[in-house]
Write a protein that holds these residues in place. Structure first.
Motif, short mmCIF file in Angstrom:
data_model
loop_
_atom_site.label_atom_id
_atom_site.label_comp_id
_atom_site.label_asym_id
_atom_site.label_seq_id
_atom_site.Cartn_x
_atom_site.Cartn_y
_atom_site.Cartn_z
N PRO A 193 -4.11 -14.60 -11.46
CA PRO A 193 -3.19 -13.64 -11.16
C PRO A 193 -1.22 -13.18 -11.28
CG PRO A 193 -3.31 -15.20 -9.44
CD PRO A 193 -4.13 -16.08 -10.56
N PHE A 194 -0.91 -12.42 -10.89
CA PHE A 194 0.62 -12.58 -12.25
C PHE A 194 1.13 -11.60 -10.95
CE2 PHE A 194 -1.38 -9.01 -14.23
CZ PHE A 194 -0.80 -8.42 -14.41
N GLY A 195 0.35 -10.58 -10.06
CA GLY A 195 1.33 -9.84 -8.77
C GLY A 195 0.42 -9.66 -7.29
N VAL A 196 1.22 -8.76 -6.99
CA VAL A 196 0.04 -7.96 -5.50
C VAL A 196 0.53 -6.95 -6.30
CG1 VAL A 196 -0.90 -9.06 -2.61
CG2 VAL A 196 0.18 -10.89 -4.03
N LEU A 197 -0.98 -5.46 -4.99
CA LEU A 197 -0.65 -4.78 -4.92
C LEU A 197 -1.56 -4.93 -3.64
CD1 LEU A 197 -0.57 -1.86 -5.73
CD2 LEU A 197 -2.59 -1.92 -5.84
N TYR A 198 -0.26 -4.38 -2.50
CA TYR A 198 -0.40 -3.94 -1.32
C TYR A 198 -0.78 -2.25 -0.93
CZ TYR A 198 2.29 -8.01 -1.11
OH TYR A 198 2.23 -9.36 -1.52
N VAL A 199 -1.38 -2.10 0.01
CA VAL A 199 -1.10 -1.09 0.74
C VAL A 199 -0.60 -0.97 2.34
CG1 VAL A 199 -2.82 0.27 -0.69
CG2 VAL A 199 -3.82 -0.85 1.05
N ALA A 200 0.08 -0.03 2.88
CA ALA A 200 -0.50 -0.93 4.47
C ALA A 200 0.03 0.64 4.81
CB ALA A 200 1.36 -1.04 4.77
N ASP A 201 -0.45 0.58 7.00
CA ASP A 201 -0.44 1.81 7.22
C ASP A 201 0.52 1.62 8.35
OD1 ASP A 201 -2.72 4.41 7.12
OD2 ASP A 201 -2.05 4.46 9.41
N ARG A 202 0.89 2.52 9.03
CA ARG A 202 1.52 2.73 10.00
C ARG A 202 0.65 3.04 12.22
NH1 ARG A 202 5.02 5.21 6.86
NH2 ARG A 202 6.71 4.51 6.25
N ASN A 203 -0.26 2.25 11.37
CA ASN A 203 -1.22 2.64 12.86
C ASN A 203 -2.45 1.34 12.36
OD1 ASN A 203 -0.87 4.58 13.89
ND2 ASN A 203 -1.61 5.78 11.23
N VAL A 204 -2.79 0.63 13.89
CA VAL A 204 -3.41 -0.11 13.71
C VAL A 204 -4.94 -0.03 12.88
CG1 VAL A 204 -4.88 -1.89 14.93
CG2 VAL A 204 -2.49 -1.89 15.48
N ARG A 205 -5.53 -1.02 12.04
CA ARG A 205 -6.29 0.11 11.28
C ARG A 205 -7.01 -0.92 10.71
NH1 ARG A 205 -5.81 4.26 6.03
NH2 ARG A 205 -8.13 3.59 5.81
#
Length: 646
Positions: A193-205
């Protein structure tokens, strides 16, 4: 409502499922069947049909979502296959990730292994500027878990999740963006691994298994695309560098061809009778140079352009450096200097200021122009001066040789070269305390020419025969000029003066003994003559000049006694014989102590205030003893002489 058997209801449910009808129609059908049902068995069958219908509908819905996700992933893969630079590709990946999972924000971080940080490289969907460029220790945040154990990691509510190593700065960004659910997957090249891809939501999910799998696949695709973009960038940079190098090489070849052509033209001009002035002008015109040509004695032979003339010291140092290196050397202010030579012969020094577009070819230009200029200097009849220089060197070699040629022949050869050996000359030997034989030889040639003397370089030592009567002053002058030019200590000895060819050899031997004595005494890096070494000089000299030693040591006292009929020398002898005691000296002389004190004061006026210091006192005592012995010998010789009047 008429009663419908369970078989009829089941058929209707299958028809709705086959038609992919909304779930509401299934619920309506089941409710109508419930109202018309009369037996408990039929009710149980209808409930079972409803559960099965909902399950089939849910599975169909999941399959549709999975197919839609896979289709979107295929589109994403197709999009990532397009050529992008790294920053452009990262923006595509973050945008696709946000749309693929229908989240509020996505971003990518890379570790900085050298600094021990993780930094956010790009983001999409952010509402503040806190995230891009954010640097955090590599042991904090959700990304540290992803990199430590390569695989997806997610949380429904980041700030409330105690599994994560929180960092105040990262928590501030999460609050500023209003984020809750965050998932990260590794960006890998093969298994690293050389990096991290993130996804984020503004609600509890709570992310589903399909979403996690989809995100993992996107991370794999993104890792491959990023690595491809990096390789493409490296290849593009390498190709650009090769193209630039190719252009530079082609330009260099053109410059080299041009310089070579000019060199050939200059040689043709020289061989066809062109003098140094024509060559210097032509080289300056064709190559855009400012040039100045110096002879071996430091005089300017020719120049072109506004190049300033070097001072005598700078010109000497430049000639020493270039001829010692036997190649062009760089000087301050964008200047270059090249030796003008023919074999082992030193013909001069060329100073060049190249134009800005030929700066990187300056060494080649200097070498080729110097070669061309050497031709007319050799062919020109004015180089007879160089031949004379060789003859002068050979003359000094013969003067220092043992056995010598007849003095009359040596004197005649010297007169033909404009040197009168019957006038006083001094011998000077300069020994650099470093490996600088080439520089010393160049300097000796210039110095001997300037001082109208002769030079010889042997065993790393420069030997000079110079007009003059003061060997000590000559030695100090040589030291003051040569040591700064070499940047290293120089030990200089001298002897003389000499006034005939035979005494030159003896003066040279005396200067050699003086040099050895200075080395033994630890006077390395100093200048002295045999005469200045006091009684040691008497021992080193071939003629043992006792009278000169006595005169230089106590001469003023002896002269005072002779002119005024005093007894200062006798008082001085008694003073030393009695252990430097004025009282005992007065008793031995049969005079009052005050008389001795007054005589000692007069001696201080004649010899200086430091005459009683140990080194000086020793020489004075030796001179007194030698004076007494000399007087006794002279008196005895006078008594033994026959009386011509008897």
């Amino acid at each position: 409502m008429a009663h419908r058997p369970a078989e009829s209801v089941a058929l209707s449910v299958l028809e709705l499922l086959a038609a992919e009808a909304p779930i509401a129609q299934l619920d309506t059908l089941v409710e109508e069947a419930f109202r018309g049902c009369e037996s408990a068995q039929d009710l149980e069958s209808i409930r079972r049909l409803r559960q099965l219908g909902l399950s089939i509908h849910a599975q169909s819905r999941r399959r549709q979502q999975r197919e839609a996700g896979l289709a979107a992933l295929v589109d994403t893969a197709r999009d990532l296959a397009m050529p992008y630079d790294l920053d452009g590709l990262l923006k595509v990946i973050t945008r696709r990730a946000r749309l693929l999972l229908n989240v509020d924000m996505s971003y990518i971080s890379f570790p900085d292994d050298e600094e021990g940080y993780i930094y956010v490289r790009t983001s999409d969907g952010h509402t503040s500027m806190l995230s891009v460029g954010l640097r955090l220790p590599d042991d904090s945040g959700l990304g540290s878990n992803v990199l430590a154990n390569p695989g997806p990691f997610w949380t429904p509510d980041y700030l409330a999740d105690e599994r994560i190593e929180h960092h105040p700065e990262l928590d501030e960004v999460v609050r500023a963006e209003g984020l809750h659910a965050i998932m990260g997957v590794p960006l890998s090249h093969r298994t690293t691994p050389f990096g991290v891809l993130y996804v984020a939501d503004r609600n509890v999910r709570y992310f589903t298994i399909d979403e996690i799998a989809l995100m993992t696949s996107l991370g794999d695709l993104g890792g491959v695309a990023i690595e491809k973009a990096r390789l493409l960038g490296q290849s593009t940079a390498a190709v650009s560098a090769l193209e630039l190098q190719s252009l530079r090489t082609e330009a260099g070849l053109q410059q080299t061809r041009r310089i070579t052509e000019v060199h050939q033209e200059l040689l043709e001009l020289a061989l066809s009778g062109g003098d140094v002035h024509a060559l210097i002008r032509e080289a300056g015109r064709q190559l855009g140079l400012e040039l100045r040509l110096y002879a071996t004695d430091g005089t300017v032979l020719s120049f072109t352009g506004e190049l300033p003339e070097l001072s005598e010291t700078t010109a000497t140092a430049t000639a020493m450096d270039t001829h010692a290196a036997r190649r062009p050397v760089r000087l301050p202010d964008g200047l270059w200097a090249a030796p003008v030579t023919a074999g082992a012969s030193n013909l001069g020094t060329l100073v060049v200021r190249p134009s800005s577009d030929r700066g990187e070819y300056a060494e080649q230009i200097c070498r080729l122009v110097a070669q061309a200029v050497a031709v007319p200097l050799l062919l020109d009849s004015s180089r007879a001066a160089t031949a004379v220089g060789h003859v002068r060197d050979e003359l000094l070699d013969e003067l220092l040789a043992s056995p010598q040629r007849p003095p009359q022949q040596l004197a005649l050869r010297a007169r033909r070269l404009g040197i009168d050996l019957s006038t006083p000359h001094v011998l000077v030997i300069a020994r650099p305390e470093c490996e600088a034989q080439g520089k010393a030889a160049t300097w000796a040639n210039l110095y001997a020419h300037r001082m109208s003397g002769l030079k010889r370089v042997h065993n790393g030592r420069a030997v000079l025969l110079l007009p003059g009567t003061d060997p000590g002053a000559a030695a100090r002058s040589v030291l003051e000029e040569l040591a700064p030019l070499l940047g290293n200590p120089v030990t200089v000895s001298a002897a003389g003066p000499v006034t005939d060819p035979t005494s030159v050899f003896h003066g040279y031997q005396e200067a050699l003994r003086c040099l050895d004595a200075m080395t033994s005494l630890g006077a390395v890096g100093k200048a002295a003559s045999a005469r200045e070494l006091g009684f040691l000089g008497v021992l080193l000299a071939d003629n043992h000049d006792v009278e000169g030693f006595i005169d230089s040591t106590i001469g003023p006292v002896l002269d005072y006694d002779q002119q005024r009929f005093t007894e200062l020398a006798r008082t001085l002898y008694a003073y030393f014989e009695t252990g430097n005691s004025p009282t005992y000296a007065a008793q031995r002389l049969h005079v009052h102590t005050n008389t001795v004190a007054r005589r000692l004061e007069r001696i201080s006026e004649l010899l200086g205030p430091n005459w009683q210091k140990p080194d000086r006192a020793f020489e004075i005592q030796l001179a007194l003893k030698l004076s007494r012995i000399r007087r006794l010998l002279l008196d005895r010789a006078a008594d033994e002489a026959p009386d011509n009047g008897s």
